[in-house]
Design a protein around this motif. Structure first.
Motif, short mmCIF file in Angstrom:
data_model
loop_
_atom_site.label_atom_id
_atom_site.label_comp_id
_atom_site.label_asym_id
_atom_site.label_seq_id
_atom_site.Cartn_x
_atom_site.Cartn_y
_atom_site.Cartn_z
N THR A 140 0.82 -1.23 0.00
CA THR A 140 0.00 0.00 0.00
C THR A 140 0.85 1.27 0.00
O THR A 140 0.30 2.37 -0.11
CB THR A 140 -0.92 0.03 1.24
OG1 THR A 140 -0.12 -0.05 2.43
CG2 THR A 140 -1.90 -1.14 1.20
N GLY A 141 2.15 1.15 0.16
CA GLY A 141 3.02 2.32 0.15
C GLY A 141 3.21 2.96 1.52
O GLY A 141 3.89 3.99 1.62
N SER A 142 2.65 2.37 2.56
CA SER A 142 2.78 2.96 3.90
C SER A 142 4.23 2.97 4.38
O SER A 142 4.65 3.90 5.08
CB SER A 142 1.92 2.18 4.90
OG SER A 142 0.56 2.28 4.56
N VAL A 143 4.98 1.97 4.00
CA VAL A 143 6.37 1.90 4.43
C VAL A 143 7.18 3.03 3.82
O VAL A 143 8.02 3.66 4.48
CB VAL A 143 6.99 0.54 4.07
CG1 VAL A 143 8.49 0.55 4.31
CG2 VAL A 143 6.35 -0.56 4.88
N VAL A 156 13.60 0.26 11.00
CA VAL A 156 12.18 0.14 10.62
C VAL A 156 11.79 -1.32 10.47
O VAL A 156 10.76 -1.76 10.99
CB VAL A 156 11.90 0.92 9.32
CG1 VAL A 156 10.51 0.60 8.80
CG2 VAL A 156 12.04 2.41 9.56
N TYR A 157 12.62 -2.09 9.76
CA TYR A 157 12.28 -3.50 9.56
C TYR A 157 12.23 -4.24 10.90
O TYR A 157 11.27 -4.98 11.18
CB TYR A 157 13.28 -4.19 8.64
CG TYR A 157 12.95 -5.67 8.50
CD1 TYR A 157 11.99 -6.10 7.60
CD2 TYR A 157 13.55 -6.62 9.34
CE1 TYR A 157 11.65 -7.44 7.52
CE2 TYR A 157 13.21 -7.96 9.27
CZ TYR A 157 12.26 -8.36 8.35
OH TYR A 157 11.92 -9.69 8.29
N TRP A 158 13.26 -4.07 11.72
CA TRP A 158 13.31 -4.83 12.97
C TRP A 158 12.19 -4.43 13.91
O TRP A 158 11.67 -5.28 14.66
CB TRP A 158 14.67 -4.64 13.64
CG TRP A 158 15.75 -5.45 13.01
CD1 TRP A 158 16.83 -4.99 12.31
CD2 TRP A 158 15.84 -6.87 12.99
NE1 TRP A 158 17.59 -6.03 11.85
CE2 TRP A 158 17.01 -7.21 12.26
CE3 TRP A 158 15.07 -7.90 13.51
CZ2 TRP A 158 17.41 -8.52 12.05
CZ3 TRP A 158 15.46 -9.21 13.30
CH2 TRP A 158 16.62 -9.51 12.59
N ALA A 223 6.84 -12.16 8.82
CA ALA A 223 7.23 -10.79 8.47
C ALA A 223 8.30 -10.79 7.39
O ALA A 223 8.27 -9.96 6.47
CB ALA A 223 7.73 -10.07 9.72
N GLY A 224 9.23 -11.73 7.50
CA GLY A 224 10.27 -11.82 6.47
C GLY A 224 9.70 -12.18 5.11
O GLY A 224 10.08 -11.59 4.09
N LEU A 321 17.05 -7.46 1.52
CA LEU A 321 16.22 -6.92 0.44
C LEU A 321 15.52 -5.63 0.87
O LEU A 321 15.39 -4.70 0.07
CB LEU A 321 15.17 -7.96 0.03
CG LEU A 321 15.71 -9.22 -0.65
CD1 LEU A 321 14.59 -10.20 -0.92
CD2 LEU A 321 16.42 -8.85 -1.95
N PHE A 322 15.08 -5.55 2.10
CA PHE A 322 14.39 -4.36 2.58
C PHE A 322 15.31 -3.15 2.58
O PHE A 322 14.88 -2.02 2.32
CB PHE A 322 13.84 -4.61 3.99
CG PHE A 322 12.94 -3.53 4.51
CD1 PHE A 322 11.62 -3.47 4.13
CD2 PHE A 322 13.44 -2.54 5.37
CE1 PHE A 322 10.78 -2.47 4.60
CE2 PHE A 322 12.61 -1.55 5.85
CZ PHE A 322 11.28 -1.51 5.46
N ARG A 323 16.58 -3.38 2.85
CA ARG A 323 17.54 -2.27 2.91
C ARG A 323 17.89 -1.76 1.51
O ARG A 323 18.28 -0.59 1.37
CB ARG A 323 18.79 -2.70 3.63
CG ARG A 323 18.59 -2.97 5.12
CD ARG A 323 19.88 -3.39 5.79
NE ARG A 323 20.91 -2.36 5.66
CZ ARG A 323 22.15 -2.51 6.10
NH1 ARG A 323 22.51 -3.66 6.69
NH2 ARG A 323 23.03 -1.55 5.98
#
Length: 328
Positions: A140-143, A156-158, A223-224, A321-323
């Motif tokens: 949704t683009g919230s991140v 943020v991820y952790w 979550a991962g 990947l998130f980073r």
């Protein structure tokens, strides 16, 4: 980091999917208790009377014809020339009331088996929450918006993964306790608690503790997966394919011994203090090929280590990947 975690916990509790999933978890537990209540209820008196009447008829038949039936069985066994023929004639006895009425279900027997469904339901809930919490915010683009306030992606991820792992624990713990208490009450109210002692409750408490650990780790893995696949439907579809196709069909078809390393097999081994899977072993004898269906045991330690290893691999890949990936 703690402030981020508190914020993420609030966001987790605010998500409609999480609240509805928690409600569904409580509904499933209520259904399990209802099933236990139906099983614990004694048979109606008229039905018991009918069974008793049929039983007494068979007792009378056995008293009149039992010796003749045993003699016929022995004659048939003596006439059979095949090696090792055994018709078990010496085991022929008259009707036994316990066999007709069936074993009395108690919490110590049937109830504990029904309670073993509670950890699996709780872990499934934790996996769903972990997946949807992260995947939905990415899709949704919230991140992307959140990163304009907190640009350090690792934090943020952790914080999100930790919120998923911590946030599921109250619901999992509450449903496990309520489920065990409800199932016990369903049997106890009919005087069918059975041989329930301190060791029984210790074993259930240990199962509950391992369930909470498993729920937290599975939420981290969810979550991962959400961060890796970036869409709730994609992550849930991948999980369905893995468990329903790979673990249940493909791997056993390739080599049954590989079941030792499957995630689901090791997850249950951790939760229940050990587990097993089954393999088919065949050998050639004088009578041809003979196959046996044999159990293989998995220790609780192995189950915990495999669970931890899988969660670690998924989490490290998700963080990497998130980073680096675009989250907008």
């Amino acid at each position: 980091m703690m402030r981020l975690l508190r914020v993420e916990l609030k966001r987790l509790l605010a998500r409609g999917t999480v609240r509805w999933s928690a409600l569904g978890l409580f509904v499933v537990v209520a259904l399990l208790v209802a099933v236990a209540s139906m099983q614990a209820r004694p048979l109606p008196a008229d039905e018991v009377a009918q069974i008793r009447a049929s039983f007494e008829v068979q007792v009378e038949v056995w008293e009149n014809e039992g010796d003749e039936l045993v003699a016929q069985c022995q004659a048939s066994e003596d006439a059979d020339t095949s090696p090792g023929a055994d018709y078990a004639c010496d085991e022929m006895t008259g009707p036994v009331w316990e066999d007709w009425i069936g074993p009395e279900p108690t919490f110590a027997t049937s109830g504990q088996e029904q309670a073993m469904a509670l950890p699996l339901v709780g872990v499934a809930f934790a996996l769903l929450v972990g997946v949807t919490f992260v995947a939905a915010e990415i899709s949704t683009g919230s991140v992307g918006l959140w990163l304009t306030f907190e640009p350090r992606r690792s934090r943020v991820y952790w914080s999100k993964a930790a919120a998923a792992a911590v946030g599921v624990l109250p619901a999992v713990a509450a449903t496990f306790l309520l489920g065990v208490a409800g199932i016990y009450a369903a049997y106890a109210v009919h005087g069918r608690a059975g041989d329930t002692d301190a060791q029984t409750w210790v074993a259930l408490a240990q199962t509950g503790g391992r369930t909470l650990v498993a729920a937290a780790l599975v939420a981290l893995a969810g979550a991962g997966l959400g961060a890796i696949l970036r869409h709730t439907a994609a992550a849930l579809g991948a999980l369905a394919v893995w468990f329903l196709v790979v673990e249940m069909l493909v791997v056993p078809g390739i080599d049954a011994e590989l079941q030792r390393w499957l995630f689901g097999t090791n997850l249950t081994a951790w939760i229940f203090g050990g587990g097993e899977y089954w393999v088919t072993e065949c050998k050639v004898t004088d009578q041809g090929q003979v196959c046996e269906y044999l159990p293989r045991e998995i220790s609780q330690t192995q189950g915990g280590l495999v669970l931890l290893a899988v969660v670690t691999v998924i989490t490290l890949l998700a963080v990497a990947l998130f980073r680096r990936r675009d989250v907008s």
